[in-house]
Structure formats: structure tokens, C-alpha cells
Design an enzyme around this catalytic site. Structure first.
Site, PDB file in Angstrom:
ATOM      1  N   ARG A 137     -27.087 -15.385 -26.227  1.00 52.40           N
ATOM      2  CA  ARG A 137     -28.351 -16.128 -26.226  1.00 52.40           C
ATOM      3  C   ARG A 137     -29.472 -15.114 -26.157  1.00 52.40           C
ATOM      4  NH1 ARG A 137     -31.946 -18.051 -22.569  1.00 52.40           N
ATOM      5  NH2 ARG A 137     -32.957 -20.056 -23.061  1.00 52.40           N
ATOM      6  N   LYS A 171     -33.594  -9.860 -19.353  1.00 52.90           N
ATOM      7  CA  LYS A 171     -33.500 -10.200 -17.927  1.00 52.90           C
ATOM      8  C   LYS A 171     -33.731  -8.990 -17.028  1.00 52.90           C
ATOM      9  CE  LYS A 171     -30.970 -14.489 -18.415  1.00 52.90           C
ATOM     10  NZ  LYS A 171     -29.724 -15.263 -18.181  1.00 52.90           N
TER      11      LYS A 171
HETATM   12  C1  LIG Z   1     -31.696 -21.329 -20.271  1.00 52.41           C
HETATM   13  N1  LIG Z   1     -30.990 -20.065 -20.011  1.00 52.41           N
HETATM   14  C2  LIG Z   1     -31.529 -18.923 -19.532  1.00 52.41           C
HETATM   15  N2  LIG Z   1     -30.586 -17.961 -19.419  1.00 52.41           N
HETATM   16  C3  LIG Z   1     -29.409 -18.520 -19.845  1.00 52.41           C
HETATM   17  C4  LIG Z   1     -28.076 -18.046 -19.962  1.00 52.41           C
HETATM   18  O1  LIG Z   1     -27.747 -16.795 -19.619  1.00 52.41           O
HETATM   19  N3  LIG Z   1     -27.137 -18.902 -20.420  1.00 52.41           N
HETATM   20  C5  LIG Z   1     -27.435 -20.171 -20.767  1.00 52.41           C
HETATM   21  N4  LIG Z   1     -26.422 -20.980 -21.220  1.00 52.41           N
HETATM   22  N5  LIG Z   1     -28.694 -20.685 -20.679  1.00 52.41           N
HETATM   23  C6  LIG Z   1     -29.652 -19.860 -20.218  1.00 52.41           C
END
Ligand SMILES: Cn1cnc2c(O)nc(N)nc21
Length: 281
Positions: free
Chosen positions: A255, A220
Site C-alpha cells: 500500500r 511511515k
Molecule cells: C489505512 N492504512 C494506513 N496504513 C495501512 C496499512 O499499513 N495497511 C492497511 N491495510 N491500511 C492502512
């Protein structure tokens, strides 16, 4: 770290923090857009992440990156359903990353185990779908919507506001019959890098609660702002640093795009943190 821990209705025995692998089957996702447009490529990628140790594969058919344009439900479903069907029963747990109840319903029927709704199940229809299917859900905080959320996000107290939202949404969806929830502060979803840092530093206030916490910082923009990495594909080291911190603060799952890298680092961290761990030799 170590021992049994119930997470979302299915029991996982794990050391430390589990890994959710990102599978974007969209042409415009910010970091790997278009590479997995073909079904075969997507399934191959998912198997590779599972074999690298990912506990869950998160399948998304509509980009949620800042500025993303919405995708019609049918088109989103056409992207995710074949992938879910191909992967169902192959060993990895599957989550569907969608904001639409109709997509979630069909995805659960096609083999998904978990719904990952970046809106925090804002749509009452999504609560009904998860409760009706007996499917756990990830409740994530997002301020606004992907297309406009990063314009000028402001909070009086981002930690207090995000944590209050998550506690309230969790209570509401559980009361409506959703079997269990993960909480997620939603890094980058209507937050500046300063907001994201505050949320990462306050994670213990969230992970000390009754619900497992999911954190997603992978590739990110905040990593660019912290370490000067303009290309998303180059941000895995920074992603790992943020996720090791999250795991150390009690996150149950992270994630990620780089599944293997994270699985190895988290296993080492869990052993380090677990005084009862005795190395093989
Ligand atoms: C789809 N998506 C993109 N970033 C995310 C994040 O930080 N958490 C979750 N649950 N989904 C995400």
C-alpha cells in the site's frame, strides 16, 4: 512471482507483488493531507495512480495516522462516496479504507470492491456488511485505536501475537461468510519501530499461509527512525526499500503513495526473481 494467483475472489495475473495506491480524501492525513480535498483533484490523482499501474485504489475519508481524531460517519461518507462513484467502472479495483460498517455498506454500493478495515473487522457489523455484499476484506492488526495507539505499545512476542490475531480473525470472518481476506500486520498501528522490524523480518511466516498478505510502510515514521527522514513526503525511497523486502518475502500487495515508483521497481524485481522470464530482446 508470475502465473495466476487468486487474490480476494478476483483473479489477477501478475508478476510479483501488486500495488495499492493510497488516496486520502481527508484534510489531516499525515503525508498528503488536504491536497485531494476537492473531488476533481482526488479523481485525477486516482487515475494517475491507476495509469501508473496501481492494481487497487484505497479511498479513505478518515485519517488513521497516530493521534488522528475520529470523523462522524456522514462526513466520512460525504468524502469517499463521490470519489468512488466517479471512479467506479474505470478499470482500477477500489477499496474503501474505513472502520465503520455504515460507511463500508454505502461505499460498496457506490462501487468499492474491497473493504480495508484497519481494526480487523472488530465491529461485528462490518463482518455482516462484507458477508452480505460478498465483498473481500483486508484484516489488519491494530493495537488500540489511532488516537492513542502509539503511546506505549508493548507485546510479549509481537510476531506471535500479531500472527495469531490475524489467523483467528481470518478464520472468524471467513466462517461468517466474507468471501476472502487479505492479512496485514498493520505496521505502525500500535507498534514501535522495533516491533515493525520484527514483523517485516517474520513476513515469510505469514505469506506462506493460504491468504494473500498486504503490507503498508509508505512514508511511515519508522523510515525516519531507520534513516533520519523527518519529512514524510521525503520517505518514498525508504518506503520502496521496505516494500521490495516485503515483496521478496511473498507479500501479494503493498500500500503506497508513490505508485509509479513502486510499479517499476516491483516489475524489475519480479523479472529478476522469475527464472522463466525472458526479456523482450
Ligand atoms: C489505512 N492504512 C494506513 N496504513 C495501512 C496499512 O499499513 N495497511 C492497511 N491495510 N491500511 C492502512
Amino acid at each position: 512471482p508470475g502465473g495466476e494467483r487468486a487474490a480476494d475472489g478476483w483473479r489477477v495475473t501478475w508478476r510479483g507483488c501488486a500495488v495499492m495506491g493510497v488516496l486520502n480524501v481527508t484534510p489531516d492525513s499525515f503525508s498528503d493531507g488536504g491536497r485531494y480535498a476537492s473531488l476533481e483533484a482526488a479523481v485525477t490523482r486516482a487515475r494517475a495512480m491507476r495509469d501508473a499501474g496501481a492494481r487497487v485504489i484505497d479511498v479513505g475519508g478518515e485519517s488513521t495516522r497516530p493521534g488522528a481524531e475520529p470523523v462522524p460517519a456522514e462526513q466520512e461518507l460525504d468524502r469517499v462516496r463521490p470519489v468512488l462513484r466517479a471512479l467506479a467502472g474505470e478499470g482500477a479495483l477500489l477499496s474503501v479504507d474505513t472502520m465503520k460498517p455504515e460507511v463500508a455498506r454505502e461505499a460498496l454500493a457506490a462501487g468499492a470492491h474491497l473493504v480495508n478495515d484497519v481494526t480487523g473487522l472488530r465491529d461485528p457489523g462490518m463482518v455482516e456488511v462484507c458477508a452480505g455484499a460478498g465483498a473481500p476484506a483486508c484484516v489488519m492488526h491494530m493495537r488500540g485505536e489511532p488516537r492513542t495507539m502509539q503511546r506505549s505499545p508493548q507485546y510479549r512476542d509481537v510476531v506471535a501475537e500479531v500472527h495469531a490475531f490475524l489467523r483467528e480473525r481470518a478464520a472468524a470472518v471467513l466462517a461468517a461468510g466474507v468471501p476472502s481476506v487479505l492479512l496485514d500486520p498493520g505496521l505502525g498501528f500500535g507498534k514501535t519501530a522495533a516491533h515493525n522490524l520484527a514483523l517485516l523480518r517474520a513476513l515469510p511466516e505469514l505469506t506462506c499461509g493460504p491468504h494473500p498478505v498486504l503490507v503498508g510502510a509508505s512514508r511511515k515514521k519508522m523510515i525516519d527512525l531507520l534513516a533520519g527522514v523527518p519529512n514524510a513526503a521525503d520517505r518514498d525511497p525508504g518506503s520502496l526499500a521496505l516494500h521490495l523486502h516485503a515483496a521478496r518475502q511473498g507479500a501479494a500487495m503493498v500500500r503506497v503513495h508513490a505508485a509509479g515508483v513502486h510499479v517499476q521497481a516491483l516489475r524489475v524485481q519480479a523479472a529478476l526473481e522469475d527464472p522463466t522470464f525472458t526479456p523482450g530482446r
